[in-house]
Design an enzyme around this catalytic site. Structure first.
Site, PDB file in Angstrom:
ATOM      1  N   ASP A   1     108.119  34.306  31.188  1.00  0.00           N
ATOM      2  CA  ASP A   1     108.527  34.801  29.792  1.00  0.00           C
ATOM      3  C   ASP A   1     107.527  35.258  29.010  1.00  0.00           C
ATOM      4  O   ASP A   1     106.550  34.197  28.288  1.00  0.00           O
ATOM      5  CB  ASP A   1     109.523  33.365  29.015  1.00  0.00           C
ATOM      6  CG  ASP A   1     109.727  33.827  27.739  1.00  0.00           C
ATOM      7  OD1 ASP A   1     109.505  35.130  27.115  1.00  0.00           O
ATOM      8  OD2 ASP A   1     110.675  33.085  27.106  1.00  0.00           O
TER       9      ASP A   1
ATOM     10  N   GLU B   1     130.002  49.031  26.923  1.00  0.00           N
ATOM     11  CA  GLU B   1     130.031  47.855  28.237  1.00  0.00           C
ATOM     12  C   GLU B   1     129.705  48.455  29.467  1.00  0.00           C
ATOM     13  O   GLU B   1     130.223  49.487  30.073  1.00  0.00           O
ATOM     14  CB  GLU B   1     131.250  47.087  28.298  1.00  0.00           C
ATOM     15  CG  GLU B   1     131.317  46.173  26.855  1.00  0.00           C
ATOM     16  CD  GLU B   1     132.541  45.250  26.945  1.00  0.00           C
ATOM     17  OE1 GLU B   1     133.321  45.561  27.627  1.00  0.00           O
ATOM     18  OE2 GLU B   1     132.560  44.511  25.918  1.00  0.00           O
TER      19      GLU B   1
ATOM     20  N   ARG C   1     113.832  44.231  17.356  1.00  0.00           N
ATOM     21  CA  ARG C   1     114.277  42.836  17.811  1.00  0.00           C
ATOM     22  C   ARG C   1     114.975  42.956  18.868  1.00  0.00           C
ATOM     23  O   ARG C   1     116.121  43.659  18.852  1.00  0.00           O
ATOM     24  CB  ARG C   1     114.776  42.363  16.467  1.00  0.00           C
ATOM     25  CG  ARG C   1     115.181  41.103  16.401  1.00  0.00           C
ATOM     26  CD  ARG C   1     115.135  40.512  15.120  1.00  0.00           C
ATOM     27  NE  ARG C   1     114.084  40.533  14.402  1.00  0.00           N
ATOM     28  CZ  ARG C   1     112.937  39.588  14.660  1.00  0.00           C
ATOM     29  NH1 ARG C   1     113.299  38.755  15.472  1.00  0.00           N
ATOM     30  NH2 ARG C   1     111.920  39.789  13.977  1.00  0.00           N
TER      31      ARG C   1
ATOM     32  N   LYS D   1     107.273  41.372  19.458  1.00  0.00           N
ATOM     33  CA  LYS D   1     106.107  40.851  19.141  1.00  0.00           C
ATOM     34  C   LYS D   1     105.105  41.682  19.441  1.00  0.00           C
ATOM     35  O   LYS D   1     105.080  42.647  18.735  1.00  0.00           O
ATOM     36  CB  LYS D   1     106.261  39.520  19.943  1.00  0.00           C
ATOM     37  CG  LYS D   1     107.440  38.573  19.405  1.00  0.00           C
ATOM     38  CD  LYS D   1     107.368  37.102  20.155  1.00  0.00           C
ATOM     39  CE  LYS D   1     108.812  36.653  19.755  1.00  0.00           C
ATOM     40  NZ  LYS D   1     109.117  35.301  20.392  1.00  0.00           N
TER      41      LYS D   1
ATOM     42  N   TYR E   1     130.689  51.564  21.674  1.00  0.00           N
ATOM     43  CA  TYR E   1     130.695  50.551  22.484  1.00  0.00           C
ATOM     44  C   TYR E   1     130.494  51.349  24.142  1.00  0.00           C
ATOM     45  O   TYR E   1     130.777  52.380  24.241  1.00  0.00           O
ATOM     46  CB  TYR E   1     132.277  50.423  22.716  1.00  0.00           C
ATOM     47  CG  TYR E   1     132.596  48.839  22.204  1.00  0.00           C
ATOM     48  CD1 TYR E   1     131.609  47.900  22.903  1.00  0.00           C
ATOM     49  CD2 TYR E   1     133.117  48.482  21.283  1.00  0.00           C
ATOM     50  CE1 TYR E   1     131.797  46.414  22.756  1.00  0.00           C
ATOM     51  CE2 TYR E   1     133.230  47.082  20.709  1.00  0.00           C
ATOM     52  CZ  TYR E   1     132.662  46.185  21.652  1.00  0.00           C
ATOM     53  OH  TYR E   1     132.609  44.767  21.219  1.00  0.00           O
TER      54      TYR E   1
ATOM     55  N   THR F   1     110.630  39.282  24.926  1.00  0.00           N
ATOM     56  CA  THR F   1     111.246  40.043  23.600  1.00  0.00           C
ATOM     57  C   THR F   1     110.427  41.405  23.459  1.00  0.00           C
ATOM     58  O   THR F   1     109.533  41.720  24.187  1.00  0.00           O
ATOM     59  CB  THR F   1     110.817  39.215  22.394  1.00  0.00           C
ATOM     60  OG1 THR F   1     109.362  39.131  22.148  1.00  0.00           O
ATOM     61  CG2 THR F   1     111.437  37.969  22.410  1.00  0.00           C
TER      62      THR F   1
HETATM   63  C1  LIG Z   1     110.024  34.533  20.928  1.00  0.00           C
HETATM   64  C2  LIG Z   1     110.064  33.656  21.979  1.00  0.00           C
HETATM   65  C3  LIG Z   1     111.608  33.742  22.586  1.00  0.00           C
HETATM   66  C4  LIG Z   1     112.752  34.218  21.812  1.00  0.00           C
HETATM   67  O1  LIG Z   1     113.008  35.340  21.274  1.00  0.00           O
HETATM   68  P1  LIG Z   1     114.121  35.711  20.349  1.00  0.00           P
HETATM   69  O2  LIG Z   1     114.135  37.082  20.464  1.00  0.00           O
HETATM   70  O3  LIG Z   1     113.852  34.845  18.889  1.00  0.00           O
HETATM   71  O4  LIG Z   1     115.370  35.170  20.874  1.00  0.00           O
HETATM   72  C5  LIG Z   1     111.769  33.394  23.792  1.00  0.00           C
HETATM   73  N1  LIG Z   1     110.560  32.832  24.548  1.00  0.00           N
HETATM   74  C6  LIG Z   1     109.439  32.895  23.916  1.00  0.00           C
HETATM   75  C7  LIG Z   1     108.340  32.350  24.956  1.00  0.00           C
HETATM   76  C8  LIG Z   1     109.099  33.316  22.842  1.00  0.00           C
HETATM   77  O5  LIG Z   1     108.018  33.264  22.180  1.00  0.00           O
END
Ligand SMILES: *Cc1c(COP(=O)(O)O)cnc(C)c1O
Length: 429
Positions: A199, A55, A234, A228, A53, A225
């Site tokens: 994002d 936090e 993840r 990807k 933990y 993220t």
């Molecule tokens: C994949 C994605 C997310 C979300 O990611 P998670 O890890 O699945 O919550 C957010 N924004 C965009 C543009 C994405 O392509």
């Protein structure tokens, strides 16, 4: 008395993990949001750090015994700042959607207006979808692509923003194959007094290596993220290049205005999360280290080259790509001219061990469970070592399977070729 080491190995679950490994190794993976991490990233994700933990932030924790995880988390922060040229980063968000939720909490009050890219045109559900917290607790409005070009018209984005005056303008997508004009978006945000959130979940790795426009310089806040194109575990991440005082007058109990970095830290913890996943943060640190390498630069260049060759191969076979091509690692294909649905394509290709995902296309007339499109990306297969001519062969195989979707023998032959091919390019062995 039973001790941990005496507990029998859970073969029920481990057999299934073995099956999943086999599935990943024997098929062609084209889901644009997926990738294959290195062994050391997986090793850290499965380590004893899961027991801790922590936090709070490095050096400022609510628990004892954090000396080691403090060092690990600081390495993750330092490396990702170097990778993206950020001045501040929080590496704790459990996922991309969590990172976005923390931003909303830091910048907005419930009911505030947010403006994002339409989910039905390739946006993400965490940018204002009515089924997501972003659309339930805030007031979402959307911009989209033009029917003819499949491109975003920035003049229309500006007109909508000026009319609607959102407090947060969000750019970034899950299925948009073109680069973003962050300079223009920032000018629009400034004109209406909005915060600009980029994002970059999908193209993050290409942005880090300078292969796409630099989102950090012009956006107020950047989320992504880590799993990807970035090829880490993840998870999620929030970054700033330039810290700033929060523009909406949120003050501390002592009446001081707070910087955005401090609001974002609070937005993650205690705002939307409890303890950070230090095993995943260690894996992030490793992935960021990998991404700083020359080898990863070459990988990112190849991802982009492969996508361009794949797009051309699809176009040459008469497939319709939304916007006519790609700048990044993915493309969205409208299957209507071929008389196919996304559902049929996904279900047929999987029989040949080719994994894609069905996807809504802009102005789709099918339901989200059926769809008229498929999304494909090159991040995972490039990790596997495939290059330009391999992309042409993959498109041949896809076209063969889709054209003969009623012909089981043809599909079986394609599957055999896929399995034999993948056996020659081992993933983890
Ligand atoms: C994949 C994605 C997310 C979300 O990611 P998670 O890890 O699945 O919550 C957010 N924004 C965009 C543009 C994405 O392509």
């Amino acid at each position: 008395m039973s001790t941990l080491t005496q507990v029998a190995r859970d073969t029920q679950v481990f057999d299934l993990i073995g099956k999943e490994l086999h599935r990943q190794e024997s098929g062609i993976e084209l889901i644009a949001s997926e990738n294959f991490t290195s062994k050391q990233v997986m090793e850290a994700s499965g380590s004893c750090l899961t027991n801790k933990y922590a936090e709070g932030l490095p050096g400022k924790r609510y628990y004892g015994g954090c000396e080691v995880v403090d060092e690990i988390e600081q390495i993750a922060i330092d490396r990702v700042k170097e990778l993206f040229g950020a001045s501040w980063a929080n590496v704790q968000p459990h996922s991309g959607a969590q990172a976005n939720t923390a931003v909303f909490l830091a910048c907005l009050n419930p009911g505030d207006k947010i403006m994002g890219f339409n989910l039905a045109h390739g946006g993400h559900l965490s940018h204002g979808s009515p089924v997501n917290i972003s659309g339930k607790y805030f007031q979402p409005i959307f911009y989209g692509v033009e029917p003819e070009s499949g491109l975003i018209d920035w003049d229309k984005v500006e007109a909508t923003a000026v009319r609607e005056k959102p407090k947060l303008l969000i750019c970034g997508a899950s299925a948009y194959s073109r680069d973003w004009d962050y300079v223009r978006l920032r000018a629009i945000a400034d004109q209406v007094g909005a915060v600009l959130l980029a994002d970059i979940s999908h193209p993050a790795g290409l942005i880090a290596k300078g292969l796409l426009n630099d989102a950090l310089e012009h956006s107020h806040i950047v989320t992504t993220t880590t799993h990807k194109t970035l090829r880490g575990p993840r998870g999620g991440l929030i970054m700033l290049r330039h810290d700033f005082e929060n523009p909406f007058g949120v003050t501390t109990s002592k009446g001081k205005t707070r910087t955005m970095s401090s609001l974002l830290d609070s937005g993650v913890f205690p705002g939307t999360q409890g303890g950070p996943l230090e095993h995943i943060i260690a894996a992030k640190a490793i992935a960021f280290g990998e991404a700083l390498s020359e080898e990863y630069y070459n990988y990112a260049v190849q991802v982009q080259k492969n996508a361009q060759v794949m797009a051309k191969a699809f176009l040459d076979k008469g497939y319709k790509i939304i916007s006519g091509g790609t700048d990044n690692h993915l493309m969205l294909i409208d299957l209507r001219p071929k008389g196919l649905t996304g559902k049929l394509a996904e279900n047929t290709l999987i029989k040949a061990d080719i994994t894609i995902n069905k996807n809504m296309v802009p102005f789709d007339d099918q339901s989200p469970m059926v769809t008229s499109g498929m999304r494909v990306g090159t991040a995972a297969m490039t990790t596997r070592g495939l290059v330009e001519n391999d992309m042409e062969r993959i498109v041949d195989l896809i076209d063969d399977v889709l054209t003969n979707h009623d012909d089981d023998a043809k599909i079986a032959a394609a599957k055999q070729e896929v399995n034999q091919w993948m056996a020659q390019v081992p993933l983890y062995s």
